[in-house]
Design an enzyme around this catalytic site. Structure first.
Site, PDB file in Angstrom:
ATOM      1  N   PRO A   1      62.454  18.502  20.380  1.00 11.92           N
ATOM      2  CA  PRO A   1      61.829  17.901  21.654  1.00 11.92           C
ATOM      3  C   PRO A   1      62.850  17.117  22.514  1.00 11.92           C
ATOM      4  O   PRO A   1      63.699  16.566  22.215  1.00 11.92           O
ATOM      5  CB  PRO A   1      60.494  17.005  21.388  1.00 11.92           C
ATOM      6  N   GLY A   2      62.742  17.831  23.642  1.00 12.02           N
ATOM      7  CA  GLY A   2      63.535  17.220  24.673  1.00 12.02           C
ATOM      8  C   GLY A   2      62.686  16.296  25.792  1.00 12.02           C
ATOM      9  O   GLY A   2      62.263  15.314  25.750  1.00 12.02           O
ATOM     10  N   ARG A   3      61.891  17.213  26.633  1.00 18.98           N
ATOM     11  CA  ARG A   3      61.308  16.699  27.884  1.00 18.98           C
ATOM     12  C   ARG A   3      60.019  15.676  27.215  1.00 18.98           C
ATOM     13  O   ARG A   3      59.718  14.632  27.968  1.00 18.98           O
ATOM     14  CB  ARG A   3      60.453  17.705  28.540  1.00 18.98           C
TER      15      ARG A   3
ATOM     16  N   TYR B   1      62.734  24.431  40.004  1.00 15.41           N
ATOM     17  CA  TYR B   1      61.665  25.080  39.203  1.00 15.41           C
ATOM     18  C   TYR B   1      60.472  24.715  39.948  1.00 15.41           C
ATOM     19  O   TYR B   1      59.459  25.016  39.383  1.00 15.41           O
ATOM     20  CB  TYR B   1      61.569  24.007  38.052  1.00 15.41           C
TER      21      TYR B   1
ATOM     22  N   CYS C   1      72.280  19.149  53.161  1.00 14.06           N
ATOM     23  CA  CYS C   1      72.069  20.304  54.277  1.00 14.06           C
ATOM     24  C   CYS C   1      71.527  21.641  53.629  1.00 14.06           C
ATOM     25  O   CYS C   1      72.286  22.450  53.556  1.00 14.06           O
ATOM     26  CB  CYS C   1      73.472  20.482  55.017  1.00 14.06           C
ATOM     27  N   GLU C   2      70.454  21.565  53.058  1.00 15.53           N
ATOM     28  CA  GLU C   2      69.806  22.758  52.429  1.00 15.53           C
ATOM     29  C   GLU C   2      68.329  22.464  52.850  1.00 15.53           C
ATOM     30  O   GLU C   2      67.881  21.382  52.420  1.00 15.53           O
ATOM     31  CB  GLU C   2      69.889  22.718  50.761  1.00 15.53           C
TER      32      GLU C   2
ATOM     33  N   TYR D   1      65.842  16.305  32.328  1.00 18.56           N
ATOM     34  CA  TYR D   1      66.459  17.131  33.283  1.00 18.56           C
ATOM     35  C   TYR D   1      66.536  16.525  34.764  1.00 18.56           C
ATOM     36  O   TYR D   1      66.303  17.527  35.762  1.00 18.56           O
ATOM     37  CB  TYR D   1      65.578  18.774  33.301  1.00 18.56           C
TER      38      TYR D   1
HETATM   39  C1  LIG Z   1      65.809  23.251  25.940  1.00 24.07           C
HETATM   40  C2  LIG Z   1      65.756  23.258  24.310  1.00 24.07           C
HETATM   41  C3  LIG Z   1      64.680  22.514  23.578  1.00 24.07           C
HETATM   42  C4  LIG Z   1      64.130  21.685  24.240  1.00 24.07           C
HETATM   43  O1  LIG Z   1      63.048  21.778  25.203  1.00 24.07           O
HETATM   44  P1  LIG Z   1      62.219  20.792  25.783  1.00 24.07           P
HETATM   45  O2  LIG Z   1      61.132  21.681  26.517  1.00 24.07           O
HETATM   46  O3  LIG Z   1      62.911  19.790  26.705  1.00 24.07           O
HETATM   47  O4  LIG Z   1      61.343  20.160  24.646  1.00 24.07           O
HETATM   48  C5  LIG Z   1      64.506  22.529  22.431  1.00 24.07           C
HETATM   49  N1  LIG Z   1      65.438  23.758  21.581  1.00 24.07           N
HETATM   50  C6  LIG Z   1      66.043  24.379  22.059  1.00 24.07           C
HETATM   51  C7  LIG Z   1      66.939  25.411  21.373  1.00 24.07           C
HETATM   52  C8  LIG Z   1      66.505  24.387  23.657  1.00 24.07           C
HETATM   53  O5  LIG Z   1      67.368  25.326  24.278  1.00 24.07           O
END
Ligand SMILES: *Cc1c(COP(=O)(O)O)cnc(C)c1O
Length: 434
Positions: free
Chosen positions: A288-290, A330, A357-358, A386
């Site tokens: 997990p990232g987000r 996005y 300037c966009e 992100y």
């Molecule tokens: C970007 C990515 C993640 C994380 O995605 P999230 O939506 O931020 O949880 C996990 N695995 C891989 C391979 C990714 O490219």
């Protein structure tokens, strides 16, 4: 599920008033809550407790060293996508042996570095990459741990730029081909087939796509795990967060205290997936990232001008698309709240825009916002993932400062970039000098 809330009429991060941070560090300013980071990590960790598991935080979402250290102190590993990220893990005190290396374009140099550092696994995205990893490992006299990224061809139903689990995109190896690729991989002497991986997309707000994907690959994983004695199955990341609580609650009142919480809770996620995964008897990885950082960060900005044209009310702020590109890239929504709220419930439909300037340099369009004027401060919520990591120096703007808050303490974890640094390494060839 996050620690940004009003105390009286002032927005706080945990026990620190955000305005006090702005006075000290200026704007644009990223502010992260350590408690929110830990809380999200631990909620996932607890939900997966019935399984042997490892959370490999996808650091591309936010790779500030303080954020990373918070998570490695909790036992987290990392999902890295470049040598630079792996070097960052090491610099932040993380453990390379808890790292998986993803990405479709790993170079020989990156593979060699990761092998020398002893990462947990390469998540392999093509057969050519397998051959390359085998070759580099042979040269170093090592056995490279690998997992093949299976593309299950299920539609995650998310934004086109963040969907990864269908045959329309560049990721992974097609479900139907995976068995054959493992068979060929098993003949390569310098590989250790350690597991299998998938990742279907980002910002998933329902459990069904995960459930469908796991259900689809389970028979294959079971068969291959037995045949090759796999140790792990990574089900990827992608858990979504709430960016717009008003949409969730049907309540468009901006002045309500910020209350973004995950729709797809760890409990709901685990309730569906743990019973499916448990019988495998494998270690389960998630990436997990987000989910971990998204709602743990805000971007604070100062109102520079309010400009009324015939049609619109433009709130021009000092943050821009170079600081936070998500709305431009996005079409994403960020809740915007004032650092000081007033009691009036009157709103003005506003476009919040940056100075670049966009036309794409905006944070909100036709958004009902409280009346603001020059010198007021606004917070863009859910900017922890992100956000800073996608910052650029477009328009020769230095990158924003970053702050980590822990209860009543706040630390500058990255200073504002001095603009001279932007061009410091550029040079003018002799022939242009006269
Ligand atoms: C970007 C990515 C993640 C994380 O995605 P999230 O939506 O931020 O949880 C996990 N695995 C891989 C391979 C990714 O490219």
């Amino acid at each position: 599920m996050h620690d940004f809330h009003y105390v009286g009429n002032k927005l706080n991060c945990e026990l620190v008033s955000v305005e006090s941070l702005v006075k000290k560090f200026g704007t644009p300013l990223y502010v992260y809550s350590q408690h929110t980071l830990s809380d999200h990590f631990q909620k996932l960790d607890q939900a997966l407790a019935p399984l042997d598991h490892l959370i490999c935080y996808a650091m591309k979402a936010n790779s500030n060293a303080a954020v990373m250290r918070t998570l490695s102190n909790l036992g987290g590993g990392f999902d890295v996508v470049s040598e630079g990220e792996l070097r960052r893990v090491i610099a932040a005190g993380g453990d390379p042996r808890k790292c998986v290396f993803a990405g479709v374009g790993k170079t020989e140099q990156e593979i060699e570095f990761a092998l020398r550092k002893g990462i947990y696994s390469f998540n392999v995205e093509s057969e050519a990459e397998l051959l390359r990893i085998n070759k580099v490992a042979g040269r170093l006299n090592k056995k490279a741990p690998i997992a093949i990224r299976v593309n299950p061809n299920v539609d995650a139903g998310t934004h086109a730029k963040i969907t990864t689990g269908t045959y329309e995109n560049k990721f992974g190896i097609a479900f139907e081909q995976v068995e054959g690729v493992y068979a060929r991989a098993s003949k390569l002497k310098n590989l250790r087939l350690r597991g299998i991986q998938m990742h279907i997309g980002s910002q998933l707000t329902q459990v069904q796509p995960f459930e469908l994907a796991v259900k689809k690959v389970l028979p294959l994983v079971t068969k291959l795990a037995k045949k090759y004695k796999f140790e792990f199955f990574s089900i990827g990341g992608g858990l979504g967060i709430v960016y717009n609580p008003a949409l969730e609650s049907g309540d468009s009142a901006w002045w309500k205290s910020a209350s973004a919480k995950p729709i797809l809770t760890p409990a709901r996620y685990a309730e569906t997936l743990v019973p499916m995964l448990q019988p495998l008897g494998l270690r389960i990885l998630i990436e997990p990232g987000r989910f971990i950082v998204g709602n743990a960060g805000i971007l604070v900005t100062r109102v520079e001008y309010v400009k009324r044209t015939g049609k619109k009310n433009f709130v021009i702020v000092d943050a821009a698309m170079n600081d936070l590109i998500r709305p431009a890239f996005y079409d994403s929504y960020h809740q915007i709240v004032p650092l000081t709220r007033n009691s009036s419930k009157a709103t003005v439909s506003s476009d919040v825009v940056g100075p670049i300037c966009e036309s794409g340099d905006y944070f909100a369009k036709d958004r009902p916002l409280p009346k603001v004027g020059e010198g007021d401060f606004l917070a863009l919520l859910s900017a922890g993932a992100y956000g800073f990591v996608m910052a650029s120096n477009y328009n020769s703007r230095g990158t924003a400062a970053e702050i980590l808050v822990n209860k009543n303490q706040a630390a500058l974890v990255r200073p504002r970039q001095p603009v001279e640094e932007i061009w410091a390494t550029e040079s003018i060839p002799a022939w242009l000098k006269k």
